[in-house]
Design a protein around this motif. Sequence first.
Motif, PDB file in Angstrom:
ATOM      1  N   THR A   2     -14.120  31.019 -41.815  1.00 23.55           N
ATOM      2  CA  THR A   2     -13.106  31.942 -42.307  1.00 23.55           C
ATOM      3  C   THR A   2     -11.719  31.583 -41.803  1.00 23.55           C
ATOM      4  O   THR A   2     -10.730  31.738 -42.494  1.00 23.55           O
ATOM      5  N   PRO A 381     -20.315  41.805 -36.324  1.00 24.65           N
ATOM      6  CA  PRO A 381     -20.529  40.866 -37.433  1.00 24.65           C
ATOM      7  C   PRO A 381     -19.228  40.388 -38.071  1.00 24.65           C
ATOM      8  O   PRO A 381     -19.157  39.268 -38.575  1.00 24.65           O
ATOM      9  N   THR A 382     -18.204  41.217 -38.048  1.00 19.46           N
ATOM     10  CA  THR A 382     -16.889  40.789 -38.537  1.00 19.46           C
ATOM     11  C   THR A 382     -16.364  39.625 -37.703  1.00 19.46           C
ATOM     12  O   THR A 382     -15.861  38.626 -38.246  1.00 19.46           O
ATOM     13  N   GLU A 385     -18.331  36.388 -38.432  1.00 20.64           N
ATOM     14  CA  GLU A 385     -17.926  35.773 -39.697  1.00 20.64           C
ATOM     15  C   GLU A 385     -16.525  35.184 -39.583  1.00 20.64           C
ATOM     16  O   GLU A 385     -16.241  34.117 -40.148  1.00 20.64           O
ATOM     17  N   TYR A 386     -15.639  35.840 -38.879  1.00 23.74           N
ATOM     18  CA  TYR A 386     -14.274  35.349 -38.701  1.00 23.74           C
ATOM     19  C   TYR A 386     -14.266  33.968 -38.061  1.00 23.74           C
ATOM     20  O   TYR A 386     -13.456  33.099 -38.417  1.00 23.74           O
ATOM     21  N   THR A 390     -22.935  32.599 -38.710  1.00 23.07           N
ATOM     22  CA  THR A 390     -23.863  33.321 -39.572  1.00 23.07           C
ATOM     23  C   THR A 390     -24.373  34.543 -38.823  1.00 23.07           C
ATOM     24  O   THR A 390     -24.882  34.418 -37.701  1.00 23.07           O
ATOM     25  N   VAL A 391     -24.243  35.696 -39.412  1.00 21.10           N
ATOM     26  CA  VAL A 391     -24.652  36.931 -38.759  1.00 21.10           C
ATOM     27  C   VAL A 391     -26.175  37.010 -38.716  1.00 21.10           C
ATOM     28  O   VAL A 391     -26.830  36.948 -39.762  1.00 21.10           O
ATOM     29  N   LYS A 399     -22.379  45.657 -40.549  1.00 20.85           N
ATOM     30  CA  LYS A 399     -22.043  44.810 -41.691  1.00 20.85           C
ATOM     31  C   LYS A 399     -20.604  44.334 -41.542  1.00 20.85           C
ATOM     32  O   LYS A 399     -19.713  45.106 -41.208  1.00 20.85           O
ATOM     33  N   SER A 400     -20.371  43.077 -41.816  1.00 15.52           N
ATOM     34  CA  SER A 400     -19.040  42.499 -41.653  1.00 15.52           C
ATOM     35  C   SER A 400     -18.010  43.188 -42.540  1.00 15.52           C
ATOM     36  O   SER A 400     -18.279  43.515 -43.707  1.00 15.52           O
ATOM     37  N   ILE A 402     -15.216  41.666 -43.345  1.00 14.77           N
ATOM     38  CA  ILE A 402     -14.417  40.618 -43.975  1.00 14.77           C
ATOM     39  C   ILE A 402     -14.313  40.825 -45.478  1.00 14.77           C
ATOM     40  O   ILE A 402     -13.252  40.643 -46.085  1.00 14.77           O
TER      41      ILE A 402
END
Length: 541
Positions: A2, A381-382, A385-386, A390-391, A399-400, A402
């Motif tokens: 990301t 999770p954000t 992902e940032y 992989t979560v 939950k992310s 993003i």
Amino acid sequence: MTHGRSSNILFIMCDQLRHDYLGCYGHPALKTPHIDSLAERGMRFDRAYVQSPVCGPSRMSTYTGRYPRSHGTTWNSFPLRVGEMGMGDHLRPLGVRTALCGKTHMVADRKGMERLGIAPSSPEGRLMAECGFELWDRLDGLHQRASGKQPTHYQARMQARGYRTDNPWEDYANAPLGDHGEALSPWHLSQAHRPARAAERDTETAYSTDRAIEFMEDAGDRPWCLHLSYIKPHWPYVAPAPYHRMYGARDVIPVVRSDMELRDPHPILREFHRNRVSQVFSRPEVRDRVIPVYMGLIKQIDDNIGRLLDYLRKSGQAQRTMIVFTSDHGDYLGDHWLGEKDMFHDCAVRVPLIVMDPSPAADATRGTVSDALVECIDLLPTFIEYYGGTVPTQIIEGKSLIGLLHRSRAKLREVAISEYDYSVRKARVGLEMPVADCRMQMVFDGRFKLVNVVGFRPMLFDLAEDPDELRDLGADPACREVIVRLTRALLDWALRHHCRVTVSDADLQDAIGGEARAGIYLGCWDQGDIDQIIRSGDSGY
């Protein structure tokens, strides 16, 4: 990925900060321009909920990305069991230096470490004791005393500046200044209007800001995630000069409560109404004395965040640093005839959440407000992902964000969940409840909020018709259908996988037929059946 490898995250959390005590969330008198500037450059979430209304379980949920029923820390000082992965455990493998500056309320599972032969002083033991964070500077305040221990960095700095005490937090930073320079009790709310004995630069908010800047100077080019966790505006309600007198009784917003909340209240609400802290905050003179100081502590935090933002700009890191601002829970401050944060009204479990993502993909949402139902377990999770990871969804239940930040997703969930274990509260005695049954869960669908109270009828609020949550509809037969629907949603949540953390869904995709591939043929009559399994590749089991 990301964002670039040199990307950073400054994750700021306040303690006991209500969602409605910031300028950008609508407070009419409290000016917070630096926090507001984050909302102007990022996304402000209007319906963010913590997973428990008290510090310890709320924070452990944020740090692990898991609900209290999953990680097991359901009250303050309950150890987080060995094996639960914290924020640093998830981010370190991505090459991210993940450090703590401030409060966590983390209690290590020393019995578990002893059972597994892990020395608390070992590198592994130190990480387990800090929820996976590198310990840059831990400052838990009242819970961190020096008796018989090595002085903390804060204690050493305060002593070097002339504060002659082993506990500068209690004797100076949170001690009201008496008429003759003496320390007054921080537990006397009548003294809240007095300034702290410590100078502003020596109180915990300014100190933790100093230490955060020192970390960012020390971090170098390696990606970092710094959790800056302020102790304030959590009690004791004592502010340093000049913040102790910036606001007055005229700035206190009207209390949110109704006499009908006292007429035949739900049994659990009745018990919490009886608490000393609830009864004292039900007095107007207490609110008029304490809340201006609470506001001053928030103003001090905002000014110190201004220092952080200025440092990031001058150091050239602003354009590659995600900034997240939130709180671990709110504070009743007399609303609903309550003090502290023991129930699920919005003033306790709805928190401010602002995410400023510097990536170009977030340009479309800058300055916007999201009404998506968000939980604080969504932050971990954000972050993963940032940083391009992989979560691990078998572990992390959040939950992310993003997708919301980049406008590729409109919502995350149908309901928000929060939990509370009141077994250590006097309410258990008043209700004559067994320890194991002192449990409550909140489920909120964006309009209706159901509070399931084990052993009693539920509580229900319709926030569309009653946004102040003054009318409990839990005993109303007309609301039976809503209660059944939300109870079913709560049951669906409770029946999810919460503990299968060692095997992912992806690991199980090709599990069918594994017995045959291992030469195990169950339910076969003869060689013909086995030959059929081999040809089809399916054991049929």
